[in-house]
Scaffold this motif. Structure first.
Motif, mmCIF file in Angstrom:
data_model
loop_
_atom_site.group_PDB
_atom_site.id
_atom_site.type_symbol
_atom_site.label_atom_id
_atom_site.label_comp_id
_atom_site.label_asym_id
_atom_site.label_seq_id
_atom_site.Cartn_x
_atom_site.Cartn_y
_atom_site.Cartn_z
ATOM 1 N N SER A 1 0.851 -1.190 0.000
ATOM 2 C CA SER A 1 0.000 0.000 0.000
ATOM 3 C C SER A 1 0.882 1.233 0.000
ATOM 4 O O SER A 1 1.747 1.388 0.868
ATOM 5 C CB SER A 1 -0.923 0.017 1.226
ATOM 6 O OG SER A 1 -1.822 -1.063 1.190
ATOM 7 N N ASP B 1 -0.125 7.235 -1.346
ATOM 8 C CA ASP B 1 -1.223 7.907 -2.035
ATOM 9 C C ASP B 1 -2.503 7.083 -2.052
ATOM 10 O O ASP B 1 -3.487 7.455 -2.700
ATOM 11 C CB ASP B 1 -0.818 8.271 -3.468
ATOM 12 C CG ASP B 1 -0.428 7.053 -4.306
ATOM 13 O OD1 ASP B 1 -0.714 5.911 -3.881
ATOM 14 O OD2 ASP B 1 0.185 7.229 -5.379
ATOM 15 N N GLY B 2 -2.516 5.927 -1.371
ATOM 16 C CA GLY B 2 -3.728 5.128 -1.256
ATOM 17 C C GLY B 2 -3.794 3.934 -2.180
ATOM 18 O O GLY B 2 -4.656 3.062 -2.010
#
Length: 484
Positions: A144, A147-148
């Motif tokens: 992950s 920035d998501g």
């Protein structure tokens, strides 16, 4: 006359007391000399913001010191590493077909999940550096980003003995962290640890370098750690240790706490220096595995009695050479039994463990400068490290060991067990299996002699004994096996 006299005295005292009080009041209150303030109209109430005075111009001009600008560049390169491992549930009831038929919905496997950290070190290739123990045994690994985005990761290789692993992700617009020179770190340098402790993403802690070259810690493989008081907790493993220039100088790997992680951080964190990680990554990328060189010697600790017998000071420290293997780098360099190694590559050697640790961090072909005491005099020798096999078939040593595959002890196990050789596998029905040897046994000695490692076992078995007896450790039990 008496009442009149009393009244006169009281009157005088009152006058004196009033004068004294007035004088003290004037002395303690400077307002006594101030002119009365003219009457002014009551001010209108002001909003709170308007009533606060702005800071002085000098304060506005001097920015407050902050790590924020550096962290804004660095933090996107630190990622969360999520792993999943499928584990079969062992339930003796399901050995019976009747129970399997009666309870078909009961799960027979579970999924273990864990969370760690990683660092992007090459944005173009998508290389992510993390710890071996973070991804060990995982069936699936995902990453992950800050920035998501969440991406599946490809496993490229790892080295359990240094706890370094390399995975790869395929994505655009990645941020990489430049590798700094960890060898330039000094005690007292400021460092920042970034990771995902306890599942909390993008957490930053700061501290100083508490020690460099830390070793001698049981159960952690080859050791040359950076020690820091920056908080490192579960989930920080694989995260970044950076200097104030925003360069990666270490990979966070462990926190020393005698009471376990539940007791909280106590300021004893360990990180793998980037100088070591860079070497491991280079080998994983080029050859897919880590190949280590060896001196080709066996050593023992130097005590006062041995030091006296060698004509040395009783307080002398070092690694006493007890055996030099044929066709080894040490043999080619002229090292002899009875020599005492006191330094290697400029590092002081106080005992055999320090020499073994230094040796294990060198690549095949590396040239090592040794300082040696021989006959009470110091000499310098240059040794080119050669590769030794990490595993071999038992039959190549003796037919009584046929079917057993023998390997070097993993360093974490060697730290706990000391010397020995691991029985990596035993073929069913083989001669070794019939003699009682099992997978996972640790052979610590044989009737042919003592040894430190696989090379030492091979040297002692050059002339196999008529009766071969193995001293083994199985679990926590030590015993003997007579090989027929």
């Amino acid at each position: 006359m008496r009442p009149a006299t009393t009244l006169l005295a009281l009157t005088a005292a009152a006058a004196f007391g009033g004068f004294t009080a007035t004088a003290l009041h004037q002395t303690l209150d400077n307002r006594a000399q101030a002119a009365p303030a003219p009457m002014q109209p009551a001010p209108m109430p002001q909003p709170l913001a308007a009533s606060l005075s702005p800071p002085p111009a000098s304060t506005q001009a001097a920015p407050m010191p902050s790590l924020a600008p550096m962290l804004q560049r660095v933090m996107p390169a630190v990622v969360s590493v999520h792993t999943q491992q499928r584990v079969r549930v062992r339930n003796p009831f399901f050995d019976d077909p009747f129970f399997r038929r009666m309870f078909p919905q009961v799960p027979q496997e579970r999924i273990n999940e864990s969370l760690g950290s990683g660092v992007i070190i090459d944005a173009a290739q998508g290389y992510v550096l993390t710890n071996h123990h973070v991804i060990e045994g995982a069936d699936e690994v995902s990453v992950s980003l800050a920035d998501g985005r969440t991406l599946k990761a490809e496993f490229l290789g790892s080295d359990a003995d240094t706890d370094v692993a390399l995975i790869r992700i395929a994505a655009d617009d990645l941020t990489e962290l430049p590798l700094g020179d960890s060898s330039a770190l000094q005690v007292g340098d400021y460092v920042v640890a970034i990771g995902n402790p306890f599942g909390l993403s993008q957490t930053v802690t700061s501290g100083i370098v508490s020690a460099v070259g830390r070793s001698g810690i049981r159960g952690l493989g080859y050791q040359n750690f950076i020690q820091t008081d920056a908080s490192i907790n579960p989930g920080n493993s694989g995260g970044a240790l950076v200097n104030l220039r925003g360069e990666l100088v270490g990979i966070n790997t462990a926190s020393l706490n005698p009471r376990g992680s539940a007791a909280g951080n106590i300021g004893l964190g360990l990180a793998i220096p980037t100088a070591l990680a860079r070497s491991v990554v280079q080998q994983l990328v080029t050859v897919g595995e880590v190949r280590r060189g060896t001196l080709g010697i066996e050593t023992q600790a130097l005590n006062a009695r041995l030091a006296r017998s060698l004509g040395l000071d009783e307080a002398q420290q070092g690694a006493l050479v007890t055996r030099v293997h044929p066709d080894s780098g040490a043999a080619a360099a002229g090292l002899r039994p009875g020599d005492v190694v006191i330094a290697a590559g400029g590092q002081r050697i106080a005992n055999p463990l320090m020499l073994h640790n230094y040796e294990g961090l060198q690549q095949v072909g590396a040239k090592v400068a040794l300082q040696v005491l021989r006959d009470g005099k110091q000499i310098n020798l240059g040794v080119a490290l050669r590769e030794q096999p990490r595993a071999l078939d038992g039959a190549s040593l003796d037919e009584r060991l046929a079917g057993a595959r023998l390997a070097e002890l993993p360093e974490a196990l060697r730290q706990a067990r000391g010397r020995g050789v691991l029985v990596e596998d035993v073929a069913a029905g083989s001669r070794a299996a019939q003699n009682g040897l099992r997978r996972g046994d640790v052979i610590t000695a044989t009737s042919a002699g003592n040894f430190d490692d696989l090379a030492g076992l091979r040297a002692t078995m050059a002339r196999p004994p008529q009766q071969l007896v193995l001293l083994i450790v199985r679990g926590n039990v030590q015993g003997r096996l007579v090989m027929q």
